[in-house]
Design a protein around this motif. Structure first.
Motif, PDB file in Angstrom:
ATOM      1  N   LYS A  58       0.828  -1.210   0.000  1.00  0.00           N
ATOM      2  CA  LYS A  58       0.000   0.000   0.000  1.00  0.00           C
ATOM      3  C   LYS A  58       0.866   1.266   0.000  1.00  0.00           C
ATOM      4  CE  LYS A  58      -4.065   1.792   2.263  1.00  0.00           C
ATOM      5  NZ  LYS A  58      -5.116   1.563   3.224  1.00  0.00           N
ATOM      6  N   ARG A  62       4.942   5.735  -2.105  1.00  0.00           N
ATOM      7  CA  ARG A  62       4.526   6.887  -1.303  1.00  0.00           C
ATOM      8  C   ARG A  62       5.561   7.276  -0.260  1.00  0.00           C
ATOM      9  NH1 ARG A  62      -0.850   5.511   1.272  1.00  0.00           N
ATOM     10  NH2 ARG A  62      -0.502   7.552   2.197  1.00  0.00           N
ATOM     11  N   SER A 101      -5.207   0.911   9.238  1.00  0.00           N
ATOM     12  CA  SER A 101      -5.587   1.472   7.938  1.00  0.00           C
ATOM     13  C   SER A 101      -4.456   1.432   6.914  1.00  0.00           C
ATOM     14  CB  SER A 101      -6.033   2.924   8.116  1.00  0.00           C
ATOM     15  OG  SER A 101      -4.930   3.732   8.494  1.00  0.00           O
ATOM     16  N   GLU A 103      -2.349   3.860   6.663  1.00  0.00           N
ATOM     17  CA  GLU A 103      -2.106   5.262   6.304  1.00  0.00           C
ATOM     18  C   GLU A 103      -0.916   5.823   7.068  1.00  0.00           C
ATOM     19  OE1 GLU A 103      -3.695   6.986   3.882  1.00  0.00           O
ATOM     20  OE2 GLU A 103      -4.668   5.052   3.474  1.00  0.00           O
ATOM     21  N   GLU A 105       0.852   8.307   9.269  1.00  0.00           N
ATOM     22  CA  GLU A 105       0.399   9.250  10.285  1.00  0.00           C
ATOM     23  C   GLU A 105       1.303  10.469  10.330  1.00  0.00           C
ATOM     24  OE1 GLU A 105       0.131   6.957  13.887  1.00  0.00           O
ATOM     25  OE2 GLU A 105      -1.909   6.345  13.355  1.00  0.00           O
TER      26      GLU A 105
END
Length: 110
Positions: A58, A62, A101, A103, A105
């Motif tokens: 995921k 990024r 999740s 994601e 932080e």
């Protein structure tokens, strides 16, 4: 004379064995580390956290660099993944990721 030759041959082998043993012992996880990883494994098994492989896929692209280390931490009553990343500019970053999740932080320079 034979004993002297035997000792001369044995010392290097003994030294190599001791160095190997020391490096294996230092690479072994500490009890606290094992407990943290076991707790995270249970969280993944219960569905409270995503598996590390899923988080990495995921986050691919990024993070802006190469992952050089991964740790888990228990902060404010919950688990977080901490990725150590060497950015494209050479800076070392700590990237905290929510394990539920996946994601990011926050990111801080080390």
């Amino acid at each position: 004379m034979r004993l002297h030759c035997l000792l001369r041959l044995t010392r290097p082998a003994l030294l190599v064995a001791l160095i190997s043993l020391a490096s294996v012992a230092s690479a072994a996880p500490r009890d606290g580390d094992r407990e943290r990883w076991d707790a995270m494994r249970r969280a993944v098994e219960s569905g409270d956290a995503l598996p590390l492989a899923q988080i990495l896929s995921k986050l691919r692209g990024r993070l802006g660099g190469d992952v050089t280390g991964i740790d888990i931490e228990h902060e404010r009553g919950r688990w977080v993944y901490e990725f150590r990343v060497i950015g494209r500019d050479g800076r070392v970053l700590a990237v905290h990721v929510d394990p539920h999740s996946g994601e990011i932080e926050w990111i801080v320079e080390k």
